[in-house]
Scaffold this active site. Structure first.
Site, PDB file in Angstrom:
ATOM      1  N   GLU A 248      -3.896   4.658   3.390  1.00  0.00           N
ATOM      2  CA  GLU A 248      -3.305   3.226   2.751  1.00  0.00           C
ATOM      3  C   GLU A 248      -3.717   3.028   1.418  1.00  0.00           C
ATOM      4  OE1 GLU A 248      -1.253   0.394   4.744  1.00  0.00           O
ATOM      5  OE2 GLU A 248      -2.652   0.932   5.870  1.00  0.00           O
TER       6      GLU A 248
ATOM      7  N   THR B 298       0.349  -0.813   0.011  1.00  0.00           N
ATOM      8  CA  THR B 298       0.591   0.349   0.037  1.00  0.00           C
ATOM      9  C   THR B 298       1.237   1.244   0.325  1.00  0.00           C
ATOM     10  OG1 THR B 298      -0.155   0.121   2.268  1.00  0.00           O
ATOM     11  CG2 THR B 298      -1.991  -0.993   1.474  1.00  0.00           C
TER      12      THR B 298
HETATM   13  C1  LIG Z   1      -8.168  -3.830   1.091  1.00  0.00           C
HETATM   14  C2  LIG Z   1      -7.113  -3.656   2.256  1.00  0.00           C
HETATM   15  C3  LIG Z   1      -8.169  -4.204   3.926  1.00  0.00           C
HETATM   16  C4  LIG Z   1      -7.686  -3.773   5.052  1.00  0.00           C
HETATM   17  N1  LIG Z   1      -8.627  -4.369   6.007  1.00  0.00           N
HETATM   18  C5  LIG Z   1      -8.116  -3.877   7.416  1.00  0.00           C
HETATM   19  C6  LIG Z   1      -8.566  -4.696   8.515  1.00  0.00           C
HETATM   20  O1  LIG Z   1      -9.430  -5.092   8.585  1.00  0.00           O
HETATM   21  N2  LIG Z   1      -8.206  -4.589  10.193  1.00  0.00           N
HETATM   22  C7  LIG Z   1      -6.647  -3.980   9.451  1.00  0.00           C
HETATM   23  O2  LIG Z   1      -6.247  -3.206  10.889  1.00  0.00           O
HETATM   24  N3  LIG Z   1      -5.855  -3.325   9.256  1.00  0.00           N
HETATM   25  C8  LIG Z   1      -6.232  -3.730   7.579  1.00  0.00           C
HETATM   26  N4  LIG Z   1      -6.211  -3.116   6.524  1.00  0.00           N
HETATM   27  C9  LIG Z   1      -4.243  -2.260   6.323  1.00  0.00           C
HETATM   28  C10 LIG Z   1      -3.255  -4.166   6.487  1.00  0.00           C
HETATM   29  O3  LIG Z   1      -3.354  -3.671   8.477  1.00  0.00           O
HETATM   30  C11 LIG Z   1      -2.330  -3.109   6.104  1.00  0.00           C
HETATM   31  O4  LIG Z   1      -2.345  -2.512   4.677  1.00  0.00           O
HETATM   32  C12 LIG Z   1      -0.403  -3.208   6.580  1.00  0.00           C
HETATM   33  O5  LIG Z   1      -0.964  -3.756   7.827  1.00  0.00           O
HETATM   34  C13 LIG Z   1       0.384  -3.233   6.045  1.00  0.00           C
HETATM   35  O6  LIG Z   1       0.753  -2.287   6.602  1.00  0.00           O
HETATM   36  P1  LIG Z   1       2.477  -0.869   6.012  1.00  0.00           P
HETATM   37  O7  LIG Z   1       1.770   0.133   5.037  1.00  0.00           O
HETATM   38  O8  LIG Z   1       2.204  -0.019   7.404  1.00  0.00           O
HETATM   39  O9  LIG Z   1       2.799  -2.073   6.014  1.00  0.00           O
HETATM   40  C14 LIG Z   1      -6.024  -3.543   5.236  1.00  0.00           C
HETATM   41  C15 LIG Z   1      -5.297  -3.218   4.337  1.00  0.00           C
HETATM   42  C16 LIG Z   1      -6.139  -2.969   2.808  1.00  0.00           C
HETATM   43  C17 LIG Z   1      -5.836  -2.217   1.635  1.00  0.00           C
END
Ligand SMILES: Cc1cc2nc3c(=O)[nH]c(=O)nc-3n(C[C@H](O)[C@H](O)[C@H](O)COP(=O)(O)O)c2cc1C
Ligand SMILES: Nc1ncnc2c1ncn2[C@@H]1O[C@H](COP(=O)(O)OP(=O)(O)OP(=O)(O)O)[C@@H](O)[C@H]1O
Length: 320
Positions: free
Chosen positions: A260, A212
């Protein structure tokens, strides 16, 4: 389009013009109607159109600490005004001193002395001057003294005949804060946009299979409620279909709130340090903490499928 910051920036030889004044945050469909009408009348008269707005938002000066979240930063408002055919955007620094101007002083100093207004176009709920004492009746009265006309445009209303609520920046902010980005888009006439520079996150996304772009938003940005959304990531001159996550990453016990965007199916993008924007089309679900990482991954896979559907069915593309 010319951009002026403060009365001093207005060219000395500026002639007569058609003017409209307001916060114009978001340049929503009600604003578009007013600005569009001002441009139309100006063209008929062979004159330029000037939009007058304020920075910071007047409420911050009148009641410090109450700066509302913004639907659009000033440079975006400028882009939107330019698209509507406006010739000049005047951003007045809204100081304590400026806030003390009476309606008559404001008219004399800004509209008459500097902009030589021959027509002012406003909505019926327009207020101006110290303690918002001026309204369209006061503006019209002063017009008789100062030789300008006032045209009042009907409010654009949301909802069925009669009981509808007028489109406003306040209503749009509330919808964004509630996660109703589709409702906000209905008022704005385009998806709500959040922008900023891509910064490094926890670097987990890549491992999860969903890298992301973490967007460091500008101060006072109106950020939608925590949740997952369908929309677009605008970067490298392209609008990329995206699954967007707003929240603290509860799955990983995060505390920092982030915006993100995963550009669907795009591999090998490197956007760090770039200024990008994210357009919010529709709400998909709230943030969740799942019992296992596998469950999060399953949910994310369903999210991406849902985002694809929503984007394919979108009546309009991303905001340009
Ligand atoms: C489509 C999508 C759905 C997500 N849903 C959740 C969620 O329900 N709970 C959560 O804690 N993080 C969610 N995330 C965030 C992810 O945890 C996060 O993108 C991942 O930890 C990467 O984090 P970083 O960019 O800081 O490395 C989601 C991300 C995306 C793209
Ligand atoms: N729904 C609308 N239809 C037509 N004109 C509107 C509408 N809303 C605001 N205007 C007009 O647009 C101009 C600028 O409005 P401004 O940005 O100050 O108000 P607003 O959108 O109602 O925001 P807020 O919710 O902060 O009061 C004013 O002349 C105002 O009367």
């Amino acid at each position: 389009m010319q951009r002026w910051r403060g009365l001093e920036d207005i060219p000395q030889d500026w002639g007569r013009s058609v003017v409209t004044i307001g916060s114009y945050d978001g340049v929503h469909r009600g604003h578009q109607l007013i600005i569009g009408r001002a441009v139309e009348r100006a063209r008929e008269a062979g004159l330029p159109t000037v939009v007058v707005t304020f920075d910071p938002h007047p409420s911050e000066v009148v009641r410090p600490g109450t700066h509302p979240p913004l639907l659009a930063p000033h440079h975006r408002r400028a882009e939107l005004c330019a698209e509507l055919g406006v010739d000049a955007l005047l951003v007045l620094p809204f100081t304590r001193e400026f806030s003390q101007l009476s309606p008559a002083e404001f008219v004399a100093k800004v509209l008459v002395d500097r902009l030589h207004a021959c027509l002012v176009v406003e909505g019926p709920n327009f207020r101006f001057g110290h303690r918002a004492a001026g309204d369209v009746a006061v503006l019209t009265e002063l017009g008789a003294t100062y030789d300008y006309e006032v045209e009042v445009v009907d409010l654009v209303v949301r909802g069925a005949a009669g009981g509808g609520v007028p489109f406003s920046s306040t209503l749009t902010r509330r919808l964004v804060a509630e996660g109703d980005v589709a409702g906000a888009a209905e008022i704005l006439g385009r998806p709500h946009r959040v922008e900023g520079v891509v910064v490094r996150g926890a670097q987990r996304g890549r491992e999860l299979g969903y890298p992301t772009a973490n967007v460091e938003t500008l101060p006072y940005t109106a950020i939608p409620a925590d949740g997952v959304y369908a929309g677009w990531l605008n970067a490298e001159g392209e609008a990329m279909p995206a699954a967007i996550s707003v929240g603290t990453n509860p799955q990983f016990d995060g505390t920092e709130r982030t915006v993100e965007a995963y550009a669907i199916d795009r591999v090998g993008l490197d956007l760090y340090g770039q200024h990008v924007s994210v357009d919010f089309l529709a709400f998909v679900r709230g943030q969740a903490k799942f019992a296992s990482l596998d469950e999060l991954l399953e949910a994310m896979s369903r999210d991406v499928a849902r985002c694809r559907e929503l984007i394919a069915a979108a009546p309009q593309g991303p905001a340009v």
